[in-house]
Design a protein around this motif. Structure first.
Motif, short mmCIF file in Angstrom:
data_model
loop_
_atom_site.label_atom_id
_atom_site.label_comp_id
_atom_site.label_asym_id
_atom_site.label_seq_id
_atom_site.Cartn_x
_atom_site.Cartn_y
_atom_site.Cartn_z
N GLY A 84 -25.21 -22.62 -18.81
CA GLY A 84 -24.84 -24.02 -18.71
C GLY A 84 -23.46 -24.19 -18.12
O GLY A 84 -22.76 -23.20 -17.84
N PRO A 85 -23.02 -25.41 -17.93
CA PRO A 85 -21.71 -25.64 -17.34
C PRO A 85 -20.59 -25.16 -18.27
O PRO A 85 -20.69 -25.23 -19.48
CB PRO A 85 -21.66 -27.16 -17.16
N VAL A 86 -19.53 -24.67 -17.66
CA VAL A 86 -18.38 -24.19 -18.41
C VAL A 86 -17.13 -24.83 -17.82
O VAL A 86 -16.96 -24.90 -16.61
CB VAL A 86 -18.28 -22.64 -18.36
N ARG A 87 -16.29 -25.37 -18.67
CA ARG A 87 -15.02 -25.95 -18.24
C ARG A 87 -13.92 -24.90 -18.43
O ARG A 87 -13.78 -24.33 -19.51
CB ARG A 87 -14.71 -27.21 -19.04
N TRP A 88 -13.18 -24.65 -17.39
CA TRP A 88 -12.18 -23.60 -17.44
C TRP A 88 -10.80 -24.12 -17.01
O TRP A 88 -10.69 -25.14 -16.34
CB TRP A 88 -12.56 -22.42 -16.54
N GLY A 89 -9.77 -23.40 -17.43
CA GLY A 89 -8.40 -23.64 -17.02
C GLY A 89 -7.67 -22.31 -16.95
O GLY A 89 -8.03 -21.36 -17.67
N LYS A 90 -6.68 -22.20 -16.09
CA LYS A 90 -5.98 -20.92 -15.93
C LYS A 90 -4.49 -21.14 -15.73
O LYS A 90 -4.06 -22.19 -15.26
CB LYS A 90 -6.56 -20.14 -14.76
N VAL A 91 -3.73 -20.08 -16.15
CA VAL A 91 -2.28 -20.07 -15.96
C VAL A 91 -1.91 -18.70 -15.42
O VAL A 91 -2.24 -17.66 -16.04
CB VAL A 91 -1.53 -20.34 -17.28
N THR A 92 -1.25 -18.67 -14.28
CA THR A 92 -0.82 -17.41 -13.67
C THR A 92 0.62 -17.12 -14.12
O THR A 92 1.50 -18.01 -14.04
CB THR A 92 -0.87 -17.49 -12.14
N ILE A 93 0.84 -15.89 -14.60
CA ILE A 93 2.15 -15.52 -15.12
C ILE A 93 3.12 -15.38 -13.95
O ILE A 93 2.80 -14.75 -12.92
CB ILE A 93 2.06 -14.20 -15.91
N ASP A 94 4.32 -15.97 -14.11
CA ASP A 94 5.32 -15.92 -13.05
C ASP A 94 5.72 -14.48 -12.78
O ASP A 94 5.92 -13.69 -13.71
CB ASP A 94 6.56 -16.73 -13.44
N GLY A 95 5.87 -14.18 -11.48
CA GLY A 95 6.32 -12.86 -11.07
C GLY A 95 5.25 -11.80 -11.17
O GLY A 95 5.56 -10.61 -11.14
N GLY A 96 4.01 -12.18 -11.35
CA GLY A 96 2.96 -11.17 -11.44
C GLY A 96 1.64 -11.71 -10.93
O GLY A 96 1.52 -12.87 -10.54
N ASP A 97 0.64 -10.86 -10.97
CA ASP A 97 -0.68 -11.27 -10.50
C ASP A 97 -1.66 -11.43 -11.66
O ASP A 97 -2.86 -11.57 -11.45
CB ASP A 97 -1.23 -10.25 -9.50
#
Length: 505
Positions: free
Chosen positions: A156-169
């Motif tokens: 089924g549908p999934v709602r996502w959110g992301k945060v990229t850490i500063d200075g890294g991948d």
């Protein structure tokens, strides 16, 4: 040869140009159920939309909350186990995920550009599906430039959110599956739908019972109408309450009253005409059948005179019967304001032509009265005719009028033999005549009935004051409004106005 005809039933009409055979009771129930169904359908659709929106809103709030918590943790940048800054983003993500407890149907991921190195789905991953193992969805999230979004998965549908850490991948990802909450909403709506169906069934049952109760007077009207026959117009619809249906029943009963009255009038007219015209018709037929063409002209002339006399009597009877029949019509009396004194003088002037009598005016009421002058004149002249028929030539007949409060009383007094007490009421009935002591002089017995009908049409009465052997006084008592003048002086005895000479001239 005989032929058999067929009668076509008239269809029930529903309006201009429309027909239907559906009973009114079922039409009422149908409209109630349809309206209720539309309301429930609209309510269910609105409720489902609101619940689904609440599911999405809750999922978005969970995503935003987790991302804010991670940003706060990342800004501190201190490893709580060593009190030193984190040596790598991966260490930070692993430690953070290890300390979190995802909510139901939430998955927390830690990933870099090549792999997913940390997964926390302790809150419950939906079904056997593993989001971390679905490289297509993971790569779509990693490569998306947006900080959040919606992805389609086999679960089924999934709602996502992301945060990229500063200075890294390294990237922190939170994913919330909404399919379970949507399934709960659908289950709730199924319960609502079954409840609505049960409610519709109950509404239909109650509507059927209530419609039957409301339409019961209408059925009674139909049953009464079906049961009415030409010989029986006495049935009426019972009236209960004061609602619109009761008003319909009252209107229908009033219509039946008018029909019954008209039928009774017609039947009485036919019966009276048949009863009274039978004798003159028999007399005429007998004279015509016995008339010999060879007899002398004098005999034929006498026969024709008798026939003409009987025809005149028939004409008078028909005229009288029509007058009595018209008395029950609302337009029989056409009232207007007249001068009471002039009315009596006009009546007295016409009465002089009825016979050689001593016509006297004994009292004259002055003022204006509201009545039908033609009908009142007809009634008083009928009383005067009755007085003439009960007195000898040269006898005394007195006319008078007076006010009694707001009623105008016009009287006719004769010096004839009077009326016996046993005849006092009977003579006012149609075709009833006084006994031998009244001095009746033939006639159809309709004169006093006409007077009674005219007085009754005015809302008044006819009175009789008589002593056998000492004359009779008939009076028409009419509610004619309050007098605007005062009565004229009363004349009686030798002072009365004697009209004998005028009548003889």
């Amino acid at each position: 040869m005989t032929t058999t005809g067929t009668t076509k039933a008239r269809p029930h009409t529903t309006g201009r140009g429309g027909t239907t055979s559906i009973p009114a009771r079922w039409r009422i129930v149908g409209w109630i159920v349809l309206t209720t169904a539309l309301v429930l359908f609209g309510l269910g659709l609105t409720l489902r939309t609101l619940l689904m929106a609440d599911v999405d809103r809750t999922a978005n709030a969970d995503v935003v909350q987790e991302l804010d918590e991670f940003r706060t943790f990342a800004r501190e940048g201190v490893d709580p186990t060593t009190a030193e800054p984190f040596d790598s983003p991966e260490r930070m993500l692993r430690l953070y995920l290890g300390r979190q407890i995802p909510a139901s149907h939430e998955v927390h991921l830690g990933m870099d550009d090549a792999r997913v190195f940390a997964v926390d789905r302790s809150g419950g991953d939906p079904g056997p599906y593993d989001l971390a193992a679905d490289s297509d969805v993971v790569n779509a999230i990693r490569e998306s430039a947006a900080p959040s979004g919606i992805a389609d998965t086999p679960a089924g549908p999934v709602r996502w959110g992301k945060v990229t850490i500063d200075g890294g991948d390294s990237t922190f990802v939170i994913a919330v599956f909404t399919a379970p909450e949507r399934a709960e909403v659908d289950a709730t709506m199924r319960v609502f739908a079954w409840g609505s169906l049960a409610g519709l069934a109950l509404t239909a049952l109650l509507g059927y019972l209530v419609a039957g109760q409301i339409l019961a007077p209408v059925r009674e009207v139909r049953q009464v109408a079906e049961g009415i026959q030409e010989s029986d117009l006495t049935r009426r619809v019972p009236v209960h309450g004061r609602d619109d249906i009761s008003q319909l029943a009252m209107t229908f009963n009033a219509m039946l009253d008018r029909i019954e009255a008209a039928y009774d009038t017609q039947r009485r007219f036919v019966d009276d005409a048949g009863h009274e015209l039978r004798t003159p018709i028999t007399v005429i037929r007998g004279h015509l059948e016995t008339m010999d063409p060879a007899e002398d002209p004098a005999t034929r002339a006498e026969t024709m005179r008798l026939v003409d006399s009987e025809l005149d009597r028939m004409s008078r009877i028909v005229t009288d019967l029509l007058t009595i029949a018209k008395a029950e019509r609302p337009d029989f009396v056409k009232s207007r304001t007249v001068d009471a004194a002039e009315l009596l003088l006009d009546i007295e002037s016409q009465a002089q032509q009825l016979g050689d009598r001593r016509w006297e005016l004994v009292e004259i009421a002055e003022g204006e009265a509201v009545l039908d002058p033609q009908r009142v004149t007809q009634a008083v002249l009928q009383l005067a005719t009755n007085a003439v028929s009960h007195t000898e030539p040269g006898g005394r007949v007195r006319l008078g009028s007076r006010w009694i409060e707001n009623r105008l009383v016009i009287s006719v007094t004769d010096d004839g033999p009077g009326v016996k007490s046993e005849d006092a009421e009977r003579i006012f009935r149609r075709f009833d005549r006084g006994g031998d002591g009244t001095g009746a002089a033939g006639g159809a017995g309709l004169g006093l009935s006409i007077v009674t009908a005219i007085a009754g049409a005015h809302g008044g009465t006819v009175t009789l004051d008589s002593i056998p052997g000492d004359g009779a006084t008939f009076a028409v008592d009419l509610p004619a409004g309050s007098p605007t003048g005062s009565p004229a002086p009363s004349f009686d005895g030798v002072d009365a106005v004697d009209r004998t000479q005028e009548s003889q001239s």
